[in-house]
Design an enzyme around this catalytic site. Structure first.
Site, mmCIF file in Angstrom:
data_model
loop_
_atom_site.group_PDB
_atom_site.id
_atom_site.type_symbol
_atom_site.label_atom_id
_atom_site.label_comp_id
_atom_site.label_asym_id
_atom_site.label_seq_id
_atom_site.Cartn_x
_atom_site.Cartn_y
_atom_site.Cartn_z
ATOM 1 C CE LYS A 150 4.814 7.386 -2.020
ATOM 2 N NZ LYS A 150 4.169 7.850 -0.778
ATOM 3 C CE LYS A 194 -3.907 2.137 0.210
ATOM 4 N NZ LYS A 194 -3.396 2.865 -1.004
ATOM 5 N N GLY A 234 -2.717 8.224 -4.320
ATOM 6 C CA GLY A 234 -2.045 9.430 -4.792
ATOM 7 C C GLY A 234 -0.833 9.792 -3.960
ATOM 8 C CG ASP A 235 3.345 10.903 -2.725
ATOM 9 O OD1 ASP A 235 3.222 10.544 -1.548
ATOM 10 O OD2 ASP A 235 4.304 11.617 -3.101
#
Ligand code: GLU
Length: 445
Positions: free
Chosen positions: A126, A90, A165-166
């Site tokens: 990530k 995640k 998102g990031d």
């Protein structure tokens, strides 16, 4: 650093050449583990440390796409599936020109411990791309997202790996990626991505969660000294989702946020940030922070120096990694800052962290302080799995409870290992032991 962990660190540097942010993130965690290994030597057996610093899987891929003028571009896509001891991988996707394997690896590594701290049953991963969405049309962003997902879809799934998102990836990008995933799989797997729109499986409070969480964490830290945020001047960096909702929650708790920033400079609004105006500019118009001063009498834009030159009681770094260095930390301390709560991932350099800790101020590291975002992603997954939807108050109450638990776990671990009030040690030790215990239970895998 203890001998046993020093060796692991040297191996990481040798094996991941030039990936300086990854080295930095690993160093910070390993540096904290001395007292943990001294008390529980079994954590250094069975090559556990060597295993935890090596991603389970790394995916790198070509992302070709066509711009509005018909020109073909090639970007690089990444997904690092770092650790699945506690649950499906995640973590967010970052679209920014600075993205490379080392950046994604550092973010993935941080995510393992952050996610463990949330206690929501999520592993660490990530991803992202060196694609720059700035100045691109909606159609270009859509074509890029579709191309990116065409490859990524082979690797993810609601029980396997759940991106979100990031930086550079918000509701619009998640929408385009979800649309493409659904089309490729012929399956409405809502739980494959989080940060979705509210009409198609998203959770209330997910948008606000990271910023809210960072402020709630600051509030919990202050409470250990019998203080509150009421009336405190807050210095915020960044002008994206995390900064905006940190400002919102700080205002709700009676504090006065007076700054925000982006790559064009920082804004100081001594009267307190006009949040509705900031939201209008950043969320509706996709504008720059400079647009704010044109419409807000009394606010000023500063294009030189750094936002950390502005004196305040509380600092919330909500922009990006290594945005706050040793000099900035000392300037903040001279200006009377007594609390730092990191909304971004690894925004303070090691020199800055050292300065804060030496000064004895309250310092909440990102992997604890900004965990509210991913924690609410886990709440989104829970709602998707149950085909249900909670109201705002329910979701926010859960987030508030999770942030309080994270804070208390950090405090307890710092005390257990002999450094009360050290949230860096506390977060690293609490996150690490949760993952390590499960890795031991799962055997050599
Ligand atoms: N990118 C966010 C983080 O750094 C959120 C990740 C997620 O929701 O999966 O934690």
């Amino acid at each position: 650093m203890q001998d046993v962990v020093e060796k692991v660190y040297e191996q990481v540097v040798a094996r991941n050449r030039g990936e300086v942010e990854f080295h930095q993130a690993v160093h910070e965690v390993l540096d904290s583990l001395g007292p943990v290994i001294a008390k529980h030597p079994h954590y250094a057996e069975g090559a556990l440390l060597e295993r935890i610093v090596e991603p389970e899987r790394q995916i790198m891929f070509r992302v070709p796409w066509v711009d509005d003028a018909g020109q073909v571009h090639v970007n690089r896509g990444f997904r690092i599936e770092f650790n699945s001891a506690l649950g499906p991988y995640k973590g967010g996707l970052r679209f920014h020109p600075s993205v490379n394997a080392g950046i994604i690896k550092f973010l993935g590594f941080e995510q393992i411990f952050k996610n463990a701290l949330t206690a929501q049953g999520i592993g660490g991963g990530k991803g992202g791309s060196d694609f720059d969405p700035h100045g691109r049309s909606d159609a270009e962003v859509m074509r890029f997202c579709q191309s990116f997902m065409t490859e990524l879809s082979r690797h993810i799934g609601p029980s396997t790996d759940v991106p979100a998102g990031d930086i550079g990836v918000g509701g619009r990008e998640i929408g385009y990626m979800f649309g493409q995933y659904k089309r490729l799989r012929n399956s409405y797997d809502a739980g494959v991505l989080t940060g979705k729109g509210l009409a198609w499986g998203g959770s209330l409070v997910r948008t606000e969660a990271t910023g809210y969480g960072a402020v709630l964490f600051a509030q919990s830290m202050l409470a250990t000294r019998g203080e509150s945020l009421e009336g405190k001047k807050v210095i915020v960096s960044g002008g994206g989702n995390v900064a905006i909702y940190a400002i919102e929650k700080a205002q709700q708790l009676g504090a006065i946020p007076i700054t925000f920033s982006d790559s064009s400079g920082y804004v100081v609004d001594e009267a307190g940030v006009d949040l509705e105006l900031l939201k209008q500019i950043k969320e509706v118009e996709r504008g720059r922070v400079a647009d704010y001063v044109e419409r807000r009498p009394g606010a000023r834009l500063v294009t030189g120096g750094s936002v950390w030159d502005v004196p305040g009681d509380v600092a919330l770094p909500c922009a990006t990694q290594n945005e706050l260095d040793g000099d900035a930390a000392n300037t903040l301390l001279r200006g009377g800052c007594g609390v730092v709560s990191e909304g971004a991932n690894m925004p303070s350099t090691p020199e800055a962290v050292e300065a804060f800790q030496k000064a004895g101020i309250l310092f909440g590291p990102g992997k604890a302080a900004n965990a509210g975002g991913v924690a609410t992603s886990a709440l989104e997954m829970e709602q998707n799995a149950g085909r249900t939807r909670w109201d705002f108050a329910t979701a926010e109450a859960k987030l508030t409870g999770i942030m309080a638990d994270i804070h208390d776990s950090c405090v307890a671990a710092a005390e257990e290992y002999g450094r009360p009030g050290d949230y860096v040690l506390g977060a690293n030790a609490a996150g690490f032991t949760r993952v390590a215990d499960v890795m031991i239970a799962h055997g050599i895998v």
